[in-house]
Scaffold this active site. Structure first.
Site, short mmCIF file in Angstrom:
data_model
loop_
_atom_site.label_atom_id
_atom_site.label_comp_id
_atom_site.label_asym_id
_atom_site.label_seq_id
_atom_site.Cartn_x
_atom_site.Cartn_y
_atom_site.Cartn_z
N MET A 22 0.84 -1.19 0.00
CA MET A 22 0.00 0.00 0.00
C MET A 22 0.88 1.23 0.00
O MET A 22 1.86 1.31 0.73
CB MET A 22 -0.90 0.02 1.24
CG MET A 22 -1.68 1.31 1.42
SD MET A 22 -2.74 1.67 0.03
CE MET A 22 -3.83 0.28 0.13
N CYS A 23 0.49 2.18 -0.82
CA CYS A 23 1.25 3.41 -0.92
C CYS A 23 0.31 4.58 -1.14
O CYS A 23 -0.86 4.40 -1.48
CB CYS A 23 2.25 3.36 -2.07
SG CYS A 23 3.31 1.91 -2.03
#
Length: 619
Positions: free
Chosen positions: A1-2
């Site tokens: 996740m970014c």
């Protein structure tokens, strides 16, 4: 996740030290907005953040020509790439954006199938190398069409001076876009915004293709706002599923069932029709594989995390979340707890009704007028009960888990949300869920916000009120979204059957699949990720979606049967087969009603979910 943030703004070719912008807001407004967007996107990736700048210049004069100081020599476009990282893949820390030979890649996603990623490797870094090595950028759709997983990305190809960006076909990761306008003459892409703001017009990026912005062409045009649309193209995803299995969503099987398909008398039926029995086994296999891919090889940040939960489930005790938790149990090490996050809201309207009832059958509108603020506040203080429907079913189901899953520690995390806290947090949740702005958006976002935060308490003995505070350490959250849409779990599927027969049900299921990319997923991603956590949807693996879409309709549900049997019949039979006897018969309760996050005030009782909430625009 970014968290991804990318901006493109305008200066003059000869002005390399201090970029001056044409028209619109001044430099300060743009820079302040950019900084706020980076802060918002940093919350999604607390492990690392990075920034990269690139400038693309127009060719407005030959080398022999020297412009005078007052002469305008064309556009220079400044690109800024920012990404934050929540490290959930690989053994080594990763700092984005990825860069090589002028190419820049910001990745917000997970590759679960289609790309050989070992446990010690980072999927974003490996995908970047695959993109960078493509013989031609025309091959990008073929690369993406072979990978399965949620994603949003931005990729700048330096040689062609083109910017590529997209979301996966289901839109499981958020990516918002602002196109240049006369008032705000810059381009923005961001995983999450800062809410309603005059500095942009943010909307969800469509999932119906891969987008390409010709930055080189745009900087030659000398006018970004007028020529932006002609510089932006949509590259269609290939439709050949034999070659590219994950390029597009499958279509729902349109085969009508026999005139009178056999009824399943009960979930305990000893002899199911052969095709239904096969479908049950295949669903268990597909769903278990999807869960396995989403809970294995999650890296620990520190040695101190050993023995603490890495995986949590957004848990109501309903059949969807229960099935996911049970399958996770099969693939999470037994010495590692699994957190079951169960949220309950202190809802003044519900408490008032429970306390006073509806004496004399007073009409709703008259009762609404009689419920004054002072009475509501008094009731809230005197009756802070959190035994909402989802708490009741959650407690029941965790007891079933403890019977059939010996050796596993289940942390049933009771996340209790006082009324005052929910109201104090409302503005922040509205900003995170933007551009979602309906009453239903808010009800669902509030429930997801507090549940995913994971701050609550766990019971430590059977004695009354024997609790201790608990904060979940899990950064991977399993979510049961997609089950109702794919397997026919909504009341509207029964209505479709009553009005148009099996054909109506098929049409409704196709409509559910068509609008999955636009309804919940981007909003949910923005809300949950604001805590530096990642939601994973095993039901929405494109492999599972393809399997379920391809099944004949009468193997998935049977609207002729009562609730608790005819809705999501296939999943209920699967739950029964793996031993989840109590969960298999539970009736659906929408999250906002099961947690009591909906309709907090007396005056909200009749509000439709699609009404827009009132917000105040930021300057």
């Amino acid at each position: 996740m970014c968290g991804i943030f990318c901006s493109l703004h305008v200066g003059y070719c000869g002005d390399t030290d201090d970029i001056r912008y044409r028209g619109g807001p001044n430099n300060t407004i743009f820079h302040e907005l950019s900084e706020r967007l980076k802060v918002a996107n940093a919350a999604r990736g607390p492990d690392a953040q990075g920034t990269h700048h690139a400038r693309v210049q127009g060719t407005c004069f030959s080398e022999a020509q020297v412009p005078s100081p007052s002469e305008t020599c064309g556009l220079a476009l400044d690109l800024e790439f920012y990404a934050s990282e929540l490290r959930l893949r690989g053994d080594t820390p990763i700092v984005q954006p990825h860069q090589q030979d002028g190419d820049v890649f910001c990745w917000n996603g997970e590759v679960f199938e289609g790309l050989n990623v070992n446990a010690y490797e980072n999927d974003g870094a490996k995908l970047f190398q695959s993109m960078h090595s493509l013989p031609a950028m025309d091959d990008l759709p073929f690369l993406l069409g072979r990978i399965e997983g949620p994603y949003a990305f931005v990729y700048y190809h330096a040689e062609s001076r083109k910017l590529y960006f997209a979301r996966d076909p289901l839109g499981r990761r958020s990516l918002l876009i602002h196109k240049p306008s006369m008032l705000n003459p810059y381009f923005l892409l961001a995983s999450v915004s800062v809410g309603d703001n005059q500095g942009y017009v943010m909307e969800e990026l469509s999932t119906d293709g891969i987008f390409c912005l010709d930055v080189g062409q745009l900087c030659e045009s000398k006018e970004i706002t007028q020529h932006f649309d002609s510089s932006l193209t949509r590259i269609p995803r290939d439709i050949d599923r034999q070659i590219l299995p994950f390029a597009k969503l499958s279509r729902v099987n349109t085969t009508l069932p026999p005139d009178a398909p056999p009824l399943v008398p009960s979930l305990d039926c000893a002899m199911l029709p052969r095709d239904l029995a096969i479908a049950v086994d295949r669903l268990i296999d597909h769903l278990e594989n999807s869960v396995m891919l989403r809970v294995q090889n999650i890296p620990r940040r520190t040695l101190s995390e050993k023995g603490r939960a890495q995986v949590a489930v957004l848990f109501s005790g309903g059949i969807d979340s229960t099935m996911l938790a049970f399958l996770a149990h099969r693939h999470v090490p037994l010495d590692e707890p699994i957190d079951l996050l169960n949220v309950a809201f202190q809802n003044p309207r519900k408490i008032q009704v429970q306390t006073d009832g509806n004496i004399g059958a007073i009409p709703k509108r008259e009762k609404k007028r009689q419920l004054k603020a002072a009475e509501i506040n008094r009731t809230v203080k005197e009756s802070a009960s959190y035994m909402v429907p989802d708490r009741v079913t959650g407690l029941q189901e965790v007891e079933e888990f403890r019977r059939i899953c010996p050796g596993r520690t289940w942390n049933f995390v009771e996340v209790d949300v006082p009324y005052e806290e929910s109201q104090a947090t409302r503005a922040a949740v509205e900003a995170i869920m933007f551009p979602g702005r309906t009453v239903m958006d808010l009800s669902l976002a509030m429930a997801l916000y507090f549940a995913s935060k994971g701050v609550g308490r766990v019971r430590i003995s059977a004695a009354p009120d024997d609790y201790q505070p608990y904060t979940s350490t899990a950064r991977v959250l399993l979510n049961g979204l997609g089950s109702d849409e794919l397997l026919g779990g909504y009341g509207r599927h029964r209505i479709a059957y009553a009005t148009r027969g099996w054909q109506g049900v098929i049409d409704e299921l196709q409509l559910e699949l068509d609008r999955l990319p636009t309804r919940n997923l981007g909003r949910d991603d923005r809300v949950i990720s604001s805590h530096g956590k990642e939601t994973r949807h095993p039901f929405l693996s494109l492999t599972v979606v393809s399997f379920l879409a391809g099944l004949p309709v009468h193997l998935k549900l049977d609207p002729r049967l009562e609730l608790g049997l005819g809705d999501k019949t296939l999943l209920r039979l699967a739950a029964r087969k793996v031993g989840l006897l109590e969960a298999s018969v539970r009736k659906k309760k929408a999250m906002q009603f099961g947690s009591h996050s909906a309709r907090m005030e007396a005056g909200e009782a009749e509000k439709r979910g699609d009404l827009m909430i009132r917000t105040v625009s930021e300057p």
